[in-house]
Structures are given as C-alpha cells and as structure tokens.
Write a protein that holds these residues in place. Structure first.
Motif, PDB file in Angstrom:
ATOM      1  N   ASP A  25       0.891  -1.171   0.094  1.00 24.34           N
ATOM      2  CA  ASP A  25      -0.069   0.155   0.138  1.00 24.34           C
ATOM      3  C   ASP A  25       0.897   1.270  -0.079  1.00 24.34           C
ATOM      4  OD1 ASP A  25      -2.299   1.587   2.073  1.00 24.34           O
ATOM      5  OD2 ASP A  25      -2.660   0.973  -0.056  1.00 24.34           O
ATOM      6  N   LEU A  45      -2.630   1.209  -4.369  1.00 26.68           N
ATOM      7  CA  LEU A  45      -3.583   1.029  -3.232  1.00 26.68           C
ATOM      8  C   LEU A  45      -4.105  -0.211  -2.844  1.00 26.68           C
ATOM      9  CD1 LEU A  45      -5.738   4.193  -4.277  1.00 26.68           C
ATOM     10  CD2 LEU A  45      -3.839   4.200  -2.588  1.00 26.68           C
ATOM     11  N   ALA A  46      -3.862  -0.788  -1.812  1.00 23.58           N
ATOM     12  CA  ALA A  46      -4.142  -2.243  -1.356  1.00 23.58           C
ATOM     13  C   ALA A  46      -5.797  -2.659  -1.464  1.00 23.58           C
ATOM     14  CB  ALA A  46      -3.729  -2.546  -0.165  1.00 23.58           C
ATOM     15  N   GLU A  47      -6.568  -1.361  -1.824  1.00 27.71           N
ATOM     16  CA  GLU A  47      -8.075  -1.776  -1.782  1.00 27.71           C
ATOM     17  C   GLU A  47      -8.356  -2.744  -2.865  1.00 27.71           C
ATOM     18  OE1 GLU A  47      -9.841  -0.090   0.703  1.00 27.71           O
ATOM     19  OE2 GLU A  47      -8.065   0.562   1.321  1.00 27.71           O
TER      20      GLU A  47
END
Length: 112
Positions: A25, A45-47
C-alpha cells in the motif's frame, strides 16, 4: 516521451527509492513498455485486491487494476518504496487503529 523516461530513470531522487517484487500500500508504480524506461507513474492502493491510482489524458484521474494496465496497454509495472523502508513496515503501521502509537490505548493486543 523519451525525456519523461529519462527523468524517471535518472533523476537524483530516484536513488532514494528501491524496487520491490510485490506491491505494498502506497508504493510508487512506474509503468511503461520497456523496463527501465518507464513513462508513467502512479500509486499502489491495497483496496479491492490492489488498484493503481494515476492520471491519464484525456481521462483525468484513473483507478485501474494492474492486470488491466499490463494487458490493455502492454505496460510493465515496477513497484518502488523509499530505500530506507522495508516492505513489511507499511503493514505494521497499525492500520486504522488511532491509538496504535500509544502503549496505553486499548487495541487488539492491549487490555483496557
């Protein structure tokens, strides 16, 4: 495009970053068709399993899965973090726990 690739590869600030094999992230993502001559950059972004936030003309701000960028644009993706940082440090930052820095704050590993 060549000038942009040269700046991304040779700018003195590049020495403050190191390549990692798997994104974390907030990692910088350099993108381009030739490794070492990237012409585009974004932020990992780790989303939702991982997305890359970047800007693109004429679309403006874009949020794309890495596979889409790699396949549709045939870009190679290169992930970087600050040279003094270890990849696991971002995972150990405490997430959304507002008291993760305070030893007296209740949290998942602390008793109130």
């Amino acid at each position: 495009m060549r000038e942009r690739a040269r700046v991304l590869a040779c700018h003195p600030a590049r020495a403050a970053w190191r390549t990692i094999s798997a994104p974390v992230d907030g990692a910088l993502v350099l993108m381009g068709k030739v490794a070492g001559a990237e012409t585009h950059c974004g932020t990992w972004l780790a989303e939702d399993g991982g997305l890359i936030l970047h800007t693109d003309e004429p679309h403006g701000v874009a949020l794309d899965p890495p596979l889409e960028l790699a396949q549709s644009r045939r870009w190679r993706l290169n992930y970087l973090i600050p040279a003094e940082e270890k990849p696991h440090e971002r995972e150990d930052e405490g997430g959304d726990d507002p008291g993760h820095d305070r030893p007296d704050a209740p949290g998942p590993d602390r008793r109130a």
